[in-house]
Design a protein around this motif. Structure first.
Motif, PDB file in Angstrom:
ATOM      1  N   ALA A   1      -5.414   6.931  -9.756  1.00 50.33           N
ATOM      2  CA  ALA A   1      -5.482   7.322  -8.347  1.00 50.33           C
ATOM      3  C   ALA A   1      -5.826   6.130  -7.458  1.00 50.33           C
ATOM      4  N   THR A   2      -6.769   5.325  -7.897  1.00 54.75           N
ATOM      5  CA  THR A   2      -7.165   4.170  -7.088  1.00 54.75           C
ATOM      6  C   THR A   2      -6.064   3.129  -7.034  1.00 54.75           C
ATOM      7  N   ALA A   3      -5.379   2.911  -8.147  1.00 55.03           N
ATOM      8  CA  ALA A   3      -4.269   1.958  -8.151  1.00 55.03           C
ATOM      9  C   ALA A   3      -3.134   2.441  -7.244  1.00 55.03           C
ATOM     10  N   LEU A   4      -2.801   3.730  -7.320  1.00 53.97           N
ATOM     11  CA  LEU A   4      -1.758   4.279  -6.446  1.00 53.97           C
ATOM     12  C   LEU A   4      -2.163   4.199  -4.977  1.00 53.97           C
ATOM     13  N   ALA A   5      -3.419   4.497  -4.687  1.00 56.22           N
ATOM     14  CA  ALA A   5      -3.899   4.422  -3.304  1.00 56.22           C
ATOM     15  C   ALA A   5      -3.864   2.985  -2.791  1.00 56.22           C
ATOM     16  N   THR A   6      -4.181   2.033  -3.652  1.00 58.39           N
ATOM     17  CA  THR A   6      -4.121   0.623  -3.258  1.00 58.39           C
ATOM     18  C   THR A   6      -2.698   0.222  -2.913  1.00 58.39           C
ATOM     19  N   ILE A   7      -1.755   0.593  -3.766  1.00 54.84           N
ATOM     20  CA  ILE A   7      -0.340   0.289  -3.507  1.00 54.84           C
ATOM     21  C   ILE A   7       0.123   0.959  -2.219  1.00 54.84           C
ATOM     22  N   TYR A   8      -0.306   2.202  -2.018  1.00 59.25           N
ATOM     23  CA  TYR A   8       0.078   2.961  -0.826  1.00 59.25           C
ATOM     24  C   TYR A   8      -0.468   2.313   0.442  1.00 59.25           C
ATOM     25  N   VAL A   9      -1.720   1.869   0.417  1.00 55.86           N
ATOM     26  CA  VAL A   9      -2.311   1.223   1.595  1.00 55.86           C
ATOM     27  C   VAL A   9      -1.616  -0.103   1.886  1.00 55.86           C
ATOM     28  N   ILE A  10      -1.314  -0.860   0.848  1.00 50.92           N
ATOM     29  CA  ILE A  10      -0.599  -2.128   1.056  1.00 50.92           C
ATOM     30  C   ILE A  10       0.770  -1.863   1.674  1.00 50.92           C
ATOM     31  N   TYR A  11       1.446  -0.824   1.187  1.00 50.71           N
ATOM     32  CA  TYR A  11       2.750  -0.466   1.763  1.00 50.71           C
ATOM     33  C   TYR A  11       2.610  -0.076   3.234  1.00 50.71           C
ATOM     34  N   LEU A  12       1.630   0.789   3.544  1.00 48.01           N
ATOM     35  CA  LEU A  12       1.450   1.230   4.931  1.00 48.01           C
ATOM     36  C   LEU A  12       1.162   0.064   5.864  1.00 48.01           C
ATOM     37  N   ILE A  13       0.279  -0.817   5.442  1.00 50.39           N
ATOM     38  CA  ILE A  13      -0.077  -1.962   6.288  1.00 50.39           C
ATOM     39  C   ILE A  13       1.130  -2.874   6.497  1.00 50.39           C
ATOM     40  N   SER A  14       1.856  -3.165   5.424  1.00 45.39           N
ATOM     41  CA  SER A  14       3.007  -4.056   5.569  1.00 45.39           C
ATOM     42  C   SER A  14       4.121  -3.408   6.385  1.00 45.39           C
ATOM     43  N   TYR A  15       4.315  -2.100   6.233  1.00 48.58           N
ATOM     44  CA  TYR A  15       5.381  -1.423   6.970  1.00 48.58           C
ATOM     45  C   TYR A  15       5.053  -1.326   8.458  1.00 48.58           C
ATOM     46  N   PHE A  16       3.888  -0.801   8.790  1.00 47.80           N
ATOM     47  CA  PHE A  16       3.586  -0.562  10.199  1.00 47.80           C
ATOM     48  C   PHE A  16       3.236  -1.829  10.961  1.00 47.80           C
ATOM     49  N   PHE A  17       2.505  -2.730  10.352  1.00 49.97           N
ATOM     50  CA  PHE A  17       2.133  -3.938  11.075  1.00 49.97           C
ATOM     51  C   PHE A  17       3.222  -4.998  11.009  1.00 49.97           C
ATOM     52  N   GLY A  18       4.036  -4.981   9.963  1.00 49.25           N
ATOM     53  CA  GLY A  18       5.137  -5.936   9.852  1.00 49.25           C
ATOM     54  C   GLY A  18       6.268  -5.632  10.811  1.00 49.25           C
ATOM     55  N   THR A  19       6.606  -4.349  10.950  1.00 50.01           N
ATOM     56  CA  THR A  19       7.708  -3.997  11.848  1.00 50.01           C
ATOM     57  C   THR A  19       7.310  -4.127  13.311  1.00 50.01           C
ATOM     58  N   THR A  20       6.048  -3.888  13.627  1.00 50.52           N
ATOM     59  CA  THR A  20       5.595  -4.031  15.011  1.00 50.52           C
ATOM     60  C   THR A  20       5.621  -5.493  15.432  1.00 50.52           C
TER      61      THR A  20
END
Length: 117
Positions: free
Chosen positions: A11-30
């Motif tokens: 769960a923690t590994a999946l959550a880490t991957i998910y947070v990295i994805y969210l940060i890169s997607y939302f802050f990278g595209t902006t």
């Protein structure tokens, strides 16, 4: 991995991957857009930000729970995943499996700690 909950680790590994994805997607595209697209991206980022923050703090507590074998930290992480999922229900399909695994991992870690003491 002896005396550590495998569900909590997953769960923690999946959550880490998910947070990295969210940060890169939302802050990278902006950062790479301009004009009206940048304004729309900034609004979307602000709407998702509480979700990202809750999951990010949950990841920190999740890793504390995994590394230090602390059931309380696993519980705090699982609760933060639940709150983060509630904050942005459009992404519930990503949050629910993580929070279910985290609560199962908390239960397993608590049982393992009790068996070892």
């Amino acid at each position: 991995m002896k005396n550590r909950s495998k569900c909590l680790f997953i769960a923690t590994a999946l959550a880490t991957i998910y947070v990295i994805y969210l940060i890169s997607y939302f802050f990278g595209t902006t950062a790479s857009s301009e004009g009206a697209e940048a304004v729309g991206g900034a609004i979307a980022t602000v709407l998702v930000l509480p979700h990202i923050v809750m999951f990010l703090i949950g990841v920190v507590f999740g890793w504390i729970g995994v590394i230090a074998k602390k059931a309380w930290a696993a519980l705090v992480g699982a609760i933060l995943y639940a709150v983060g999922t509630f904050f942005f229900l459009a992404y519930f399909m990503f949050g629910v499996p993580i929070l279910v695994l985290a609560f199962v991992g908390y239960s397993n870690q608590k049982r393992l700690n009790k068996a070892n003491s």
